[in-house]
Structure formats: C-alpha cells, structure tokens
Design a protein around this motif. Structure first.
Motif, mmCIF file in Angstrom:
data_model
loop_
_atom_site.group_PDB
_atom_site.id
_atom_site.type_symbol
_atom_site.label_atom_id
_atom_site.label_comp_id
_atom_site.label_asym_id
_atom_site.label_seq_id
_atom_site.Cartn_x
_atom_site.Cartn_y
_atom_site.Cartn_z
ATOM 1 N N VAL A 30 65.541 72.036 132.958
ATOM 2 C CA VAL A 30 64.337 71.229 133.148
ATOM 3 C C VAL A 30 63.406 71.359 131.948
ATOM 4 C CG1 VAL A 30 62.209 71.054 134.508
ATOM 5 C CG2 VAL A 30 64.432 71.209 135.661
ATOM 6 N N ASP A 31 63.197 72.590 131.481
ATOM 7 C CA ASP A 31 62.299 72.805 130.338
ATOM 8 C C ASP A 31 62.791 72.058 129.095
ATOM 9 O OD1 ASP A 31 60.761 74.407 131.935
ATOM 10 O OD2 ASP A 31 61.538 76.301 131.149
ATOM 11 N N THR A 75 62.426 68.210 136.962
ATOM 12 C CA THR A 75 61.567 69.133 137.702
ATOM 13 C C THR A 75 62.436 70.135 138.449
ATOM 14 O OG1 THR A 75 59.859 69.291 139.433
ATOM 15 C CG2 THR A 75 61.511 67.580 139.706
ATOM 16 N N THR A 76 61.831 71.251 138.821
ATOM 17 C CA THR A 76 62.519 72.224 139.682
ATOM 18 C C THR A 76 62.156 72.006 141.147
ATOM 19 O OG1 THR A 76 60.704 73.812 139.407
ATOM 20 C CG2 THR A 76 62.557 73.972 137.856
ATOM 21 N N ASP A 77 61.287 71.071 141.444
ATOM 22 C CA ASP A 77 60.714 70.881 142.783
ATOM 23 C C ASP A 77 61.503 69.837 143.562
ATOM 24 O OD1 ASP A 77 59.170 70.741 145.029
ATOM 25 O OD2 ASP A 77 57.333 70.064 144.011
ATOM 26 N N VAL A 110 66.430 67.054 139.398
ATOM 27 C CA VAL A 110 65.978 68.305 140.005
ATOM 28 C C VAL A 110 67.014 69.363 139.666
ATOM 29 C CG1 VAL A 110 65.353 69.508 142.134
ATOM 30 C CG2 VAL A 110 64.851 67.057 141.887
ATOM 31 N N GLY A 111 66.626 70.335 138.848
ATOM 32 C CA GLY A 111 67.609 71.299 138.370
ATOM 33 C C GLY A 111 67.018 72.656 138.088
ATOM 34 N N ARG A 112 67.774 73.448 137.338
ATOM 35 C CA ARG A 112 67.375 74.815 137.017
ATOM 36 C C ARG A 112 66.326 74.811 135.906
ATOM 37 N NH1 ARG A 112 70.823 78.406 139.378
ATOM 38 N NH2 ARG A 112 72.794 77.557 140.179
ATOM 39 N N PRO A 113 65.485 75.855 135.894
ATOM 40 C CA PRO A 113 64.354 75.866 134.946
ATOM 41 C C PRO A 113 64.761 75.689 133.489
ATOM 42 C CG PRO A 113 64.053 77.583 136.599
ATOM 43 C CD PRO A 113 65.419 77.005 136.831
#
Length: 306
Positions: free
Chosen positions: A40-41, A64-66, A34-37
């Motif tokens: 994650v991308d 994911t960012t969630d 779970v990390g920064r966009p």
C-alpha cells in the motif's frame, strides 16, 4: 457499461488482485486495492508498477489497508488466500453494499461456497482465474502469462464481463464453473507442490526424470475423485496440463512463492483437498497425499526456523 458508479475494490491485493485491479485501472476505471502495508505504501507513493510482456508502467490507483473501503464498491474482487476466506468475509460483511457483487478470484474449488456461509449467497460469484503473476517487490507486479477469467452466471455477470473486456481481460460466462474450477485444481495439483518442493519453475521441473509421470499420476487421482463427485470437467485436461509448461516455462507456482517467503501455503486447498475428498469417497490418492505431506513438512520446518 462505460464506467462503474463506484470503485472496484480488490480485497487481498497480492499478485492476482494487483493484476486484475491494475488492468481495470489502466482502462480508466476507479479501483481501490486493499492490501498489506508495504504494498500500500509503495503504491500510494509511486503507483502500481505493472511489468508485463508488452508494457512496463506505473499505474495510478488508490490503495489502503482498511477493508472498510469495500463500502464504496459495486464490485469486489475477493483475492485472499483460501485459508482466510471465512475470516476475511466476516470482516467485509458489515461494510458491504446490499447490491455489491463479490467475485471470488481464489485457488481451490469451494471458496465461493464457503464465502456464501458468511455473506448473503446472492452477493457471491465463483470465478476461475488463469494468470501467471508474482509480486517482485513492494508495489511491483510481474506478469508472466495469460490473464483471463471464467465466471458463473449471476445477475450482473454480463456487466462484469463488459467491465473486464474494456480492460483487455477476456471473460467467459459458464454454467459449468464447478467443472472449470476442478480443471484448474487438477492443473494446480500437478504443478504447484512439485514447483514448491524443488523451488524451480515449471519448465525445468518437467524436464527432470520421472516428474512428468508423477504429474500424470496426480492428474489421474484427481480425475477419479472428480468423477466420483459428479463433476464434469470441460475440455482436454491432458492438453491443459501440457499447455502450462509450454506457455509458462519460467513460472514458479504460488505455492513455491509462499514457501520462499516463509508464508503459509494453500496446499490444504489443493492436493490436500483431493486427499480429503478421496478419503471420504474411498478413493486412494497416494501421490497427492505424498506431495501434500512434503509441502506441509517444509511449512513446518520454516515455522520452527522462524
């Protein structure tokens, strides 16, 4: 334990979280970051690039960012910045399984205690992290040295230690995690601010005139405060300090990395914590105060520039 029933979820997947999550994923364990966009991308597209001394590869794992992803986890690696401890804990609380263990892989000595004010205490375990890492770009981890943990004895400590052992991550279970956290704090106080102010790695800094004496003064102040707090620091702390520049000469401190990227640092939870505890105990900490104040000055300069 051969495979956790549910994924290990890393909350705050920066350099530390990506290293330990990546090592578990390399060993075949299901992991969610779970990390920064931007990270994650990149990880979703190409996997996590782990550039270490003995391997350089893209590790496939979920990202994911969630934060709701923690609902799947039996083990949560909690790797957020110290200043975000309570707020991140409050965000994950509604999603956390009752039997999940939250392992605090953070700088500072009081994060697990602070997290226990937000989460049920039985779900939280303190850990001491020894690893030199940085994010070299989106989804790109560089590992410079070490990669081991000390965790406190809780119900599932042995299970977690076995999980990491399968991933070639040494884990010590210690009843004196408080002392080990303070030992790491002393080392961080000696190195982090100096590296941040100079924007130079450890090996270069210690060769500069007067810096080793400054570091010795920092250590002496920290030990006085720790002693007054009744903390028993294990091992030879002078040797531990010396080993850092001997084994990680090219490492920039996390504080230096944060300043370079215009991000808030954790200095309030490093030298700043020693200053506050010293003040409460009537122990002068002028060298720690000076380093803390200089880093805060640089932080403020960046904020105004931004």
């Amino acid at each position: 334990m051969t495979q956790p029933l549910h994924p290990v979820v890393v909350v705050g997947a920066g350099a530390v979280g990506c290293f330990f999550g990546g090592m578990l994923a390399r060993a075949g364990h299901p992991v969610v970051l779970v990390g920064r966009p931007q990270h994650v991308d990149a990880i979703e597209r190409h996997g996590l690039r782990m550039e270490a001394r003995d391997f350089d590869e893209h590790v496939r794992l979920r990202a994911t960012t969630d934060i709701a992803a923690v609902a799947q986890a039996q083990v949560v690696l909690f790797c957020v910045k110290s200043g975000d401890t309570e707020s991140a804990g409050a965000q994950l609380k509604p999603h956390l399984r009752p039997e999940a263990l939250v392992l605090c892989l953070q700088n500072g000595v009081d994060n697990a205690d602070r997290l226990r004010t937000v989460l049920p205490p039985r779900q939280v375990a303190a850990a001491v992290v020894y690893v030199a890492t940085e994010m070299a770009g989106p989804g790109h981890l560089k590992h410079h040295g070490r990669g081991d943990l000390v965790i406190e004895p809780v119900t599932r400590s042995e299970e977690v230690a076995q999980l990491f052992a399968q991933a070639r991550v040494p884990v010590e279970i210690s009843s004196n995690v408080r002392g080990a956290l303070w030992a790491k704090l002393v080392v961080n106080c000696a190195y982090n601010a100096v590296s941040a102010i100079a924007q130079r790695p450890y090996g270069e800094n210690v060769r500069s005139p007067g810096i080793q004496q400054v570091m010795s003064d920092v250590v002496a102040e920290c030990l006085l405060v720790a002693q007054a707090e009744g903390v028993e620091i294990p091992g030879d702390i002078d040797l531990a300090v010396r080993r850092i520049f001997e084994t990680m000469p090219t490492q920039l401190s996390s504080t230096a990395q944060d300043l370079a990227r215009g991000k808030p640092t954790e200095i309030d939870h490093l030298n700043g914590l020693v200053v506050r505890r010293g003040q409460a105990l009537g122990i002068p900490t002028p060298v720690n105060r000076t380093l803390w104040a200089l880093v805060k000055l640089l932080e403020g300069k960046q904020q105004r520039a931004g």
